[in-house]
Design an enzyme around this catalytic site. Structure first.
Site, PDB file in Angstrom:
ATOM      1  N   CYS A 134      -4.815   0.465  -6.093  1.00 32.65           N
ATOM      2  CA  CYS A 134      -3.992  -0.761  -6.059  1.00 32.65           C
ATOM      3  C   CYS A 134      -3.994  -1.358  -4.654  1.00 32.65           C
ATOM      4  O   CYS A 134      -3.352  -0.818  -3.751  1.00 32.65           O
ATOM      5  CB  CYS A 134      -2.567  -0.426  -6.500  1.00 32.65           C
ATOM      6  N   CYS A 137      -0.590  -2.762  -3.515  1.00 32.49           N
ATOM      7  CA  CYS A 137       0.371  -1.700  -3.160  1.00 32.49           C
ATOM      8  C   CYS A 137       0.032  -1.068  -1.809  1.00 32.49           C
ATOM      9  O   CYS A 137       0.921  -0.811  -0.999  1.00 32.49           O
ATOM     10  CB  CYS A 137       0.373  -0.571  -4.187  1.00 32.49           C
ATOM     11  N   ASP A 138      -1.245  -0.773  -1.579  1.00 32.95           N
ATOM     12  CA  ASP A 138      -1.603   0.111  -0.461  1.00 32.95           C
ATOM     13  C   ASP A 138      -2.450  -0.514   0.648  1.00 32.95           C
ATOM     14  O   ASP A 138      -2.674   0.128   1.672  1.00 32.95           O
ATOM     15  CB  ASP A 138      -2.356   1.342  -1.023  1.00 32.95           C
TER      16      ASP A 138
END
Ligand code: NAP
Length: 313
Positions: A134, A137-138
């Site tokens: 992701c 997300c990261d």
């Protein structure tokens, strides 16, 4: 007499838990059926920084723990079971679990989708320790580091472009010598100076002490292998994998409209079956995030309330 719930929710990720909060609060008798652990995919995320109003050091586990607590406080029941088959076409929907049979007037399917993994050695060990599925997300954790992206489809190339916001350099590792992504996305990537390509290549092993520090890459044509190390000053690199998602929709195939495994809904989360709603990553949609999953869950529960009011049974 066996219990007929107002709502059964399949899946206790952010979409399912939010649906439970809303249906419980609307005083509907609600049962969540979860096959493994609460939280779904998001429990793999060690720090959630893009959920509005997020608090410091928020992880997927802590966020969904609070959601589960809230759902329980509003009266939602939960059971751990794996749904094996369903009969969803009548007024009373039947879900056959491994342990029990469950009945309800409405069903909200929030069973999620899981990213397909590379399938290389040690992949699980480095999940969240260099390997990510992701970018939203990261990606920010790799500010000024090197990132490798596996895949050649729209997701991989689009996410590679997105990751250049953070990374010093992004290398796309693709198993063939041409990308699958649509031309317009390819053109954007080829025009981006920060993106490089490793053609005819696949990752067969990842290594490191604690964090991802090297990987073995095989040439898909010659079968020659080489080890790629993190830059000495960095000590680690990011490996983002975008080779497709697998929605957990097998048991619903042939029972409602499904496209490439994703359940088709309208904007009110209604599936093609009356009284059956879908929410979160299992649904055909453009952005799969906690924030969109919770929105879906709230809408689905609200629609379940309206459906039951009209059903009059
Ligand atoms: P995808 O189109 O199925 O592409 C998967 C990519 O991963 C392909 O390049 C494939 O290689 C590669 N791959 C598959 N298995 C692999 C393995 N085991 N090891 C290494 N590489 C592997 O998946 P996606 O990119 O996630 O897209 C899914 C759907 O969403 C598509 O219909 C796509 O068009 C759509 N989408 C659209 C947009 C957009 O319109 N902006 C954005 C994202 C996704 P090969 O090419 O060799 O098969």
């Amino acid at each position: 007499m066996e219990k007929i719930y107002d709502v059964i929710i399949v899946g206790a990720g952010p979409a399912g838990l939010t649906a439970a909060i809303y249906s419980g609060r609307a005083r509907l008798s609600t049962l969540i059926i979860e096959k493994a652990n609460d939280g779904g995919q998001i429990v793999q995320t060690s720090e959630i920084v893009n959920y509005p109003g997020g608090i410091k050091n928020e992880s997927g586990v802590t966020l969904t723990e609070r959601m589960a607590y809230q759902a329980k406080a509003f009266g939602a029941e939960k059971t751990y079971d794996t749904v094996k088959s369903v009969q969803l076409s009548g007024d009373i929907k039947v879900l056959n679990g491994e342990r029990d049979i469950y009945k309800a007037k409405t069903v909200i399917i929030a069973a999620g989708a899981f990213p397909v993994g590379i399938g290389c050695s040690n992949e699980k060990e480095f999940n969240g320790k260099g390997i990510s599925y992701c970018a939203t997300c990261d990606g920010a954790f790799f500010e000024d580091f090197e990132i490798y992206v596996v895949g050649g489809g729209d997701s991989a190339v689009e996410e590679a472009i997105y990751l250049t916001r953070f990374a010093r350099k992004v290398t796309i590792i693709h198993r063939r010598d041409e990308l699958r992504a649509v031309k317009s996305i390819q053109e954007k990537a080829f025009a981006n100076d920060k993106i490089e390509y490793m053609w005819n290549s696949r990752v067969i092993e990842v290594r490191g002490e604690g964090m991802l520090q090297s990987m073995i890459v095989e040439d898909t044509k010659t079968k020659e292998t080489k080890e790629i190390f993190a830059d000495e000053d960095d000590g680690l690199f990011g490996l983002f994998v975008f080779i497709g998602f697998k929605p957990q929709s097998e048991i619903f195939e042939g029972k409602m409209e499904i496209e490439k495994g994703y359940i088709v809904t309208d904007e009110n989360m209604k599936t093609s079956l009356p009284g059956v709603f879908a929410a979160g990553d299992i649904r055909k949609k453009s952005l799969r995030q906690v924030v969109t999953a919770t929105g879906d869950g709230a809408i689905a529960a609200d629609q379940a309330v309206k459906y039951i009011d009209e059903l009059n049974i």
